[in-house]
Design a protein around this motif. Structure first.
Motif, PDB file in Angstrom:
ATOM      1  N   ARG A 157       0.922  -1.223  -0.125  1.00 34.23           N
ATOM      2  CA  ARG A 157      -0.154  -0.044  -0.057  1.00 34.23           C
ATOM      3  C   ARG A 157       0.858   1.296   0.001  1.00 34.23           C
ATOM      4  NH1 ARG A 157      -5.190  -0.284   2.148  1.00 34.23           N
ATOM      5  NH2 ARG A 157      -4.667   1.821   3.546  1.00 34.23           N
ATOM      6  N   LEU A 158       0.638   2.174  -0.780  1.00 36.42           N
ATOM      7  CA  LEU A 158       1.237   3.330  -1.192  1.00 36.42           C
ATOM      8  C   LEU A 158       0.474   4.565  -0.819  1.00 36.42           C
ATOM      9  CD1 LEU A 158       3.791   2.799  -4.217  1.00 36.42           C
ATOM     10  CD2 LEU A 158       4.064   1.974  -1.684  1.00 36.42           C
ATOM     11  N   LEU A 159       1.034   5.355   0.125  1.00 41.78           N
ATOM     12  CA  LEU A 159       0.379   6.950   0.139  1.00 41.78           C
ATOM     13  C   LEU A 159       1.275   7.850  -0.841  1.00 41.78           C
ATOM     14  CD1 LEU A 159      -1.543   8.720   1.745  1.00 41.78           C
ATOM     15  CD2 LEU A 159       0.627   9.287   3.144  1.00 41.78           C
ATOM     16  N   ILE A 160       0.278   8.286  -1.739  1.00 40.80           N
ATOM     17  CA  ILE A 160       0.760   9.394  -2.569  1.00 40.80           C
ATOM     18  C   ILE A 160       1.065  10.677  -1.963  1.00 40.80           C
ATOM     19  CG2 ILE A 160       0.346  10.676  -4.763  1.00 40.80           C
ATOM     20  CD1 ILE A 160      -1.171   8.219  -5.877  1.00 40.80           C
ATOM     21  N   ASP A 161       2.168  11.277  -2.023  1.00 43.93           N
ATOM     22  CA  ASP A 161       2.470  12.565  -1.611  1.00 43.93           C
ATOM     23  C   ASP A 161       2.644  13.452  -2.873  1.00 43.93           C
ATOM     24  OD1 ASP A 161       3.434  14.960  -0.656  1.00 43.93           O
ATOM     25  OD2 ASP A 161       4.483  14.016   1.252  1.00 43.93           O
ATOM     26  N   ASP A 162       1.815  14.326  -3.358  1.00 41.40           N
ATOM     27  CA  ASP A 162       1.967  14.946  -4.470  1.00 41.40           C
ATOM     28  C   ASP A 162       2.627  16.515  -3.949  1.00 41.40           C
ATOM     29  OD1 ASP A 162      -0.195  16.198  -3.397  1.00 41.40           O
ATOM     30  OD2 ASP A 162      -1.541  15.553  -5.163  1.00 41.40           O
ATOM     31  N   LYS A 163       3.145  16.754  -2.982  1.00 45.87           N
ATOM     32  CA  LYS A 163       3.593  18.044  -2.635  1.00 45.87           C
ATOM     33  C   LYS A 163       5.182  17.916  -2.239  1.00 45.87           C
ATOM     34  CE  LYS A 163      -0.812  19.690  -0.743  1.00 45.87           C
ATOM     35  NZ  LYS A 163      -1.490  18.578  -1.059  1.00 45.87           N
ATOM     36  N   ASN A 164       5.312  16.937  -1.592  1.00 52.87           N
ATOM     37  CA  ASN A 164       7.042  16.879  -1.104  1.00 52.87           C
ATOM     38  C   ASN A 164       8.063  16.245  -1.641  1.00 52.87           C
ATOM     39  OD1 ASN A 164       6.338  18.727   1.407  1.00 52.87           O
ATOM     40  ND2 ASN A 164       5.192  16.628   1.857  1.00 52.87           N
ATOM     41  N   MET A 165       9.320  16.198  -1.714  1.00 51.95           N
ATOM     42  CA  MET A 165      10.164  15.509  -2.328  1.00 51.95           C
ATOM     43  C   MET A 165      10.683  14.595  -1.389  1.00 51.95           C
ATOM     44  SD  MET A 165      12.232  18.068  -4.925  1.00 51.95           S
ATOM     45  CE  MET A 165      12.773  16.551  -5.938  1.00 51.95           C
ATOM     46  N   ARG A 166      11.363  13.496  -1.853  1.00 55.43           N
ATOM     47  CA  ARG A 166      12.123  12.667  -0.969  1.00 55.43           C
ATOM     48  C   ARG A 166      13.366  13.182  -0.425  1.00 55.43           C
ATOM     49  NH1 ARG A 166      16.438   8.829  -2.335  1.00 55.43           N
ATOM     50  NH2 ARG A 166      16.646   7.275  -0.903  1.00 55.43           N
ATOM     51  N   CYS A 167      13.978  13.979  -1.192  1.00 55.19           N
ATOM     52  CA  CYS A 167      15.173  14.707  -0.773  1.00 55.19           C
ATOM     53  C   CYS A 167      15.471  15.769  -1.691  1.00 55.19           C
ATOM     54  CB  CYS A 167      16.629  13.935  -0.745  1.00 55.19           C
ATOM     55  SG  CYS A 167      16.787  13.028  -2.418  1.00 55.19           S
ATOM     56  N   PRO A 168      16.475  16.870  -1.513  1.00 56.45           N
ATOM     57  CA  PRO A 168      16.550  17.865  -2.350  1.00 56.45           C
ATOM     58  C   PRO A 168      16.947  17.652  -3.701  1.00 56.45           C
ATOM     59  CG  PRO A 168      17.842  18.440  -0.422  1.00 56.45           C
ATOM     60  CD  PRO A 168      17.267  16.690  -0.173  1.00 56.45           C
ATOM     61  N   PRO A 169      16.372  18.314  -4.773  1.00 58.34           N
ATOM     62  CA  PRO A 169      16.636  17.730  -6.004  1.00 58.34           C
ATOM     63  C   PRO A 169      18.122  17.512  -6.425  1.00 58.34           C
ATOM     64  CG  PRO A 169      15.217  19.753  -6.186  1.00 58.34           C
ATOM     65  CD  PRO A 169      15.895  19.410  -4.570  1.00 58.34           C
ATOM     66  N   VAL A 285       2.740  -3.535  -5.901  1.00 61.18           N
ATOM     67  CA  VAL A 285       1.919  -2.624  -5.539  1.00 61.18           C
ATOM     68  C   VAL A 285       0.550  -2.749  -5.574  1.00 61.18           C
ATOM     69  CG1 VAL A 285       1.416  -0.246  -5.130  1.00 61.18           C
ATOM     70  CG2 VAL A 285       3.834  -0.891  -5.504  1.00 61.18           C
ATOM     71  N   GLY A 286      -0.188  -2.983  -4.555  1.00 63.07           N
ATOM     72  CA  GLY A 286      -1.767  -3.299  -4.866  1.00 63.07           C
ATOM     73  C   GLY A 286      -2.767  -2.279  -4.762  1.00 63.07           C
ATOM     74  N   THR A 287      -2.373  -1.145  -3.960  1.00 60.72           N
ATOM     75  CA  THR A 287      -3.275  -0.116  -3.659  1.00 60.72           C
ATOM     76  C   THR A 287      -2.390   1.464  -3.416  1.00 60.72           C
ATOM     77  OG1 THR A 287      -4.406  -1.622  -1.792  1.00 60.72           O
ATOM     78  CG2 THR A 287      -4.936   0.849  -1.809  1.00 60.72           C
ATOM     79  N   LEU A 288      -3.021   2.352  -4.126  1.00 56.25           N
ATOM     80  CA  LEU A 288      -2.580   3.657  -3.961  1.00 56.25           C
ATOM     81  C   LEU A 288      -3.586   4.376  -3.242  1.00 56.25           C
ATOM     82  CD1 LEU A 288      -1.740   4.093  -7.707  1.00 56.25           C
ATOM     83  CD2 LEU A 288       0.004   3.489  -5.885  1.00 56.25           C
ATOM     84  N   ILE A 289      -3.137   5.274  -2.172  1.00 54.98           N
ATOM     85  CA  ILE A 289      -3.786   6.049  -1.413  1.00 54.98           C
ATOM     86  C   ILE A 289      -3.482   7.523  -1.901  1.00 54.98           C
ATOM     87  CG2 ILE A 289      -4.694   6.657   1.080  1.00 54.98           C
ATOM     88  CD1 ILE A 289      -3.151   3.972   1.566  1.00 54.98           C
ATOM     89  N   HIS A 290      -4.475   8.265  -2.047  1.00 54.47           N
ATOM     90  CA  HIS A 290      -4.287   9.873  -2.481  1.00 54.47           C
ATOM     91  C   HIS A 290      -5.617  10.451  -1.991  1.00 54.47           C
ATOM     92  CE1 HIS A 290      -4.184  13.236  -5.715  1.00 54.47           C
ATOM     93  NE2 HIS A 290      -3.285  13.140  -5.161  1.00 54.47           N
ATOM     94  N   ASN A 291      -5.428  11.617  -1.565  1.00 50.98           N
ATOM     95  CA  ASN A 291      -6.402  12.485  -0.714  1.00 50.98           C
ATOM     96  C   ASN A 291      -7.472  11.702  -0.058  1.00 50.98           C
ATOM     97  OD1 ASN A 291      -5.069  14.876  -1.689  1.00 50.98           O
ATOM     98  ND2 ASN A 291      -6.106  14.778  -3.730  1.00 50.98           N
TER      99      ASN A 291
END
Length: 331
Positions: A157-169, A285-291
């Motif tokens: 199960r993955l949570l989609i974070d569409d605002k933050n980055m894992r690390c600086p570019p 990956v079986g599930t995506l979680i968004h908003n």
């Protein structure tokens, strides 16, 4: 059973850079690393590492998988972190010799010997917050590991974070502990709030990677994944899977993938998604979680193509099929 990567061979290979030259490598006890309390790595995170594996084949031989690619990436990480230049030839010799020393301890498949080369800044200088370390240490740890899926193979199960980055570019291509530390708190929060296994970082809606693995979308006979740039890690397993997919006649599209497109495609029958990495090779990956909403990927389970690609890579690693890409190295 011990947790993955928590058991170590009693000795490791080590070399020190004194500001001018690398010392002759030695084999020392794995718990004998001595650092000054002011060592650069402890204050300013001047550290990078690699993860690769050695495998036992049916004829008793032991092979290391894609060592050249891992060493090249480590040299690149060292350069991007302004660590002393890594001696790649010596690094290869240290890895092969320490694996050969403990060859009898390499587990049978599906187990393997996990190899962790590490490069750290050792100069005692707490005034060097914006200046590179002149001294460093390179060492190679070994950890015998069992079947990653011994607890059961399941879709994540993955949570989609569409605002933050894992690390600086500019740090994305560096395999450094700081990047993993930065992703830890969001991952822990996602587990607590959404029972998610990992966070899929998608800054500005651009699907990138999780805290510890590359992301692949498999739609029929096409694999879609982000094109290589400086913002995320260039996974060796990712490259291996894409190479195998092309060899099987699949279409590989390395391009920008938006969250909107991902969610739209994910619901199609037969669609699959997976995470690639050294430890698990390819995990469904079986599930995506968004908003706050959950989306099944395909049927929400483990896809056939994911299993086929994982099996194809394992068969090469375990010596059960031809290594036509020249990925295996003798010790």
């Amino acid at each position: 059973m011990s947790a993955f990567g928590s058991v170590f061979m009693p000795e490791m290979a080590i070399s020190w850079f004194d500001g001018s030259n690398w010392s002759e490598s030695k084999v020392v006890p794995s718990d004998s690393l001595n650092l000054h309390a002011g060592a650069h790595v402890l204050h300013y995170s001047s550290t990078c590492f690699e993860g690769l594996k050695a495998f036992r084949h049916e004829d008793g031989s032991v092979k290391i998988f894609r060592m050249d690619r891992n060493i090249a990436r480590m040299a690149q990480s060292s350069e991007l972190l302004a660590l002393p230049k890594l001696d790649q030839e010596q690094a290869a010799q240290m890895i092969t010799s320490i694996v050969a020393r403990f060859a009898s301890d390499v587990p049978e498949p599906p187990g393997s010997m996990y190899i962790r080369p590490t490069h750290i800044g050792t100069e005692p200088a707490i005034g060097k917050a914006a200046v590179p370390t002149l001294e460093s240490c390179f060492y190679v740890l070994l950890s015998p590991v069992g079947d990653y899926f011994s607890g059961g193979d399941r879709a994540l199960r993955l949570l989609i974070d569409d605002k933050n980055m894992r690390c600086p570019p500019h740090m994305g291509m560096v395999k450094s502990g700081g990047n993993y530390a930065g992703a830890l708190q969001p991952t822990m929060k996602a587990r607590a709030e959404f029972k998610a296994d990992q966070v899929l970082f998608c800054p500005g809606g651009d699907v990138q990677e999780t805290g510890a693995a590359n992301f692949l979308l498999i739609d029929g006979d096409e694999i879609i994944t982000k094109a290589l740039d400086s913002t995320f890690l260039h996974g060796v397993t990712r490259d291996s899977i894409l190479t195998l997919a092309r060899d099987m006649g699949m279409k590989v599209s390395e391009r920008q993938l938006s969250v909107d497109e991902l969610l739209e495609r994910a619901g199609k029958p037969g669609c699959e998604a997976a995470l690639s990495g050294t430890a698990a090779v390819l995990t469904a990956v079986g599930t995506l979680i968004h908003n706050g909403k959950e989306y099944n990927v395909g049927n929400g389970g483990i896809g056939e193509t994911t299993l086929k690609l994982r099996r194809a890579l394992n068969d090469i690693q375990w010596g059960r099929s031809e290594d036509k890409f020249g990925w295996l190295r003798d010790i």
